[in-house]
Design a protein around this motif. Structure first.
Motif, PDB file in Angstrom:
ATOM      1  N   GLN A 130      -3.873  -6.186 -34.004  1.00  0.00           N
ATOM      2  CA  GLN A 130      -4.400  -5.827 -32.419  1.00  0.00           C
ATOM      3  C   GLN A 130      -6.091  -6.102 -32.934  1.00  0.00           C
ATOM      4  OE1 GLN A 130      -3.416  -1.528 -31.486  1.00  0.00           O
ATOM      5  NE2 GLN A 130      -0.793  -2.952 -30.922  1.00  0.00           N
ATOM      6  N   GLU A 131      -6.892  -5.327 -33.827  1.00  0.00           N
ATOM      7  CA  GLU A 131      -7.990  -5.404 -33.969  1.00  0.00           C
ATOM      8  C   GLU A 131      -8.476  -6.498 -35.127  1.00  0.00           C
ATOM      9  OE1 GLU A 131      -9.048  -1.802 -35.292  1.00  0.00           O
ATOM     10  OE2 GLU A 131      -7.979  -0.485 -33.336  1.00  0.00           O
ATOM     11  N   ASN A 136      -3.930 -10.971 -32.077  1.00  0.00           N
ATOM     12  CA  ASN A 136      -4.730  -9.837 -30.836  1.00  0.00           C
ATOM     13  C   ASN A 136      -3.729  -9.644 -29.777  1.00  0.00           C
ATOM     14  OD1 ASN A 136      -8.363  -9.522 -31.649  1.00  0.00           O
ATOM     15  ND2 ASN A 136      -6.498  -9.495 -33.115  1.00  0.00           N
ATOM     16  N   GLU A 137      -3.798 -10.465 -29.257  1.00  0.00           N
ATOM     17  CA  GLU A 137      -2.311 -10.015 -27.811  1.00  0.00           C
ATOM     18  C   GLU A 137      -1.271  -9.845 -28.548  1.00  0.00           C
ATOM     19  OE1 GLU A 137      -4.287 -10.020 -24.999  1.00  0.00           O
ATOM     20  OE2 GLU A 137      -5.856 -10.069 -25.671  1.00  0.00           O
ATOM     21  N   GLU A 143       2.802  -4.936 -29.360  1.00  0.00           N
ATOM     22  CA  GLU A 143       3.161  -3.780 -30.092  1.00  0.00           C
ATOM     23  C   GLU A 143       4.878  -3.535 -30.631  1.00  0.00           C
ATOM     24  OE1 GLU A 143       3.526   1.052 -31.457  1.00  0.00           O
ATOM     25  OE2 GLU A 143       2.272   0.685 -29.785  1.00  0.00           O
TER      26      GLU A 143
END
Length: 84
Positions: free
Chosen positions: A22-23, A36-37, A40
């Motif tokens: 994500q980061e 990043n998109e 989860e």
């Protein structure tokens, strides 16, 4: 050189893996703006799949500056102009 993802997942928890995806802002050719998109749940499934592949293998060589030629096999991502 791209990272060895089997080594990465062998060194971090599943929660840390989700945070990484994500980061992270990585070097080419990793499309980090797309990674990043990732959802989860997809990140967790990807972690579990990579963990299931077995032995982690070896680290890749360190990134080289643009003015240095690699000594290992490599793929160039720069377009080559056709000769006229």
């Amino acid at each position: 050189y791209p990272a060895n993802l089997r080594l990465t997942v062998s060194e971090v928890s599943e929660d840390a893996w989700v945070t990484i995806l994500q980061e992270r802002k990585a070097l080419p050719p990793m499309p980090w703006m797309n990674v990043n998109e990732i959802s989860e749940s997809d990140a967790r499934v990807l972690y579990q799949y990579i963990r299931s592949l077995g032995l982690a293998g070896e680290r890749m060589p360190a990134t080289l500056p643009p003015d240095q030629e690699p000594t290992t096999p490599y793929l160039s991502l720069f377009p080559i102009e056709p000769s006229s």
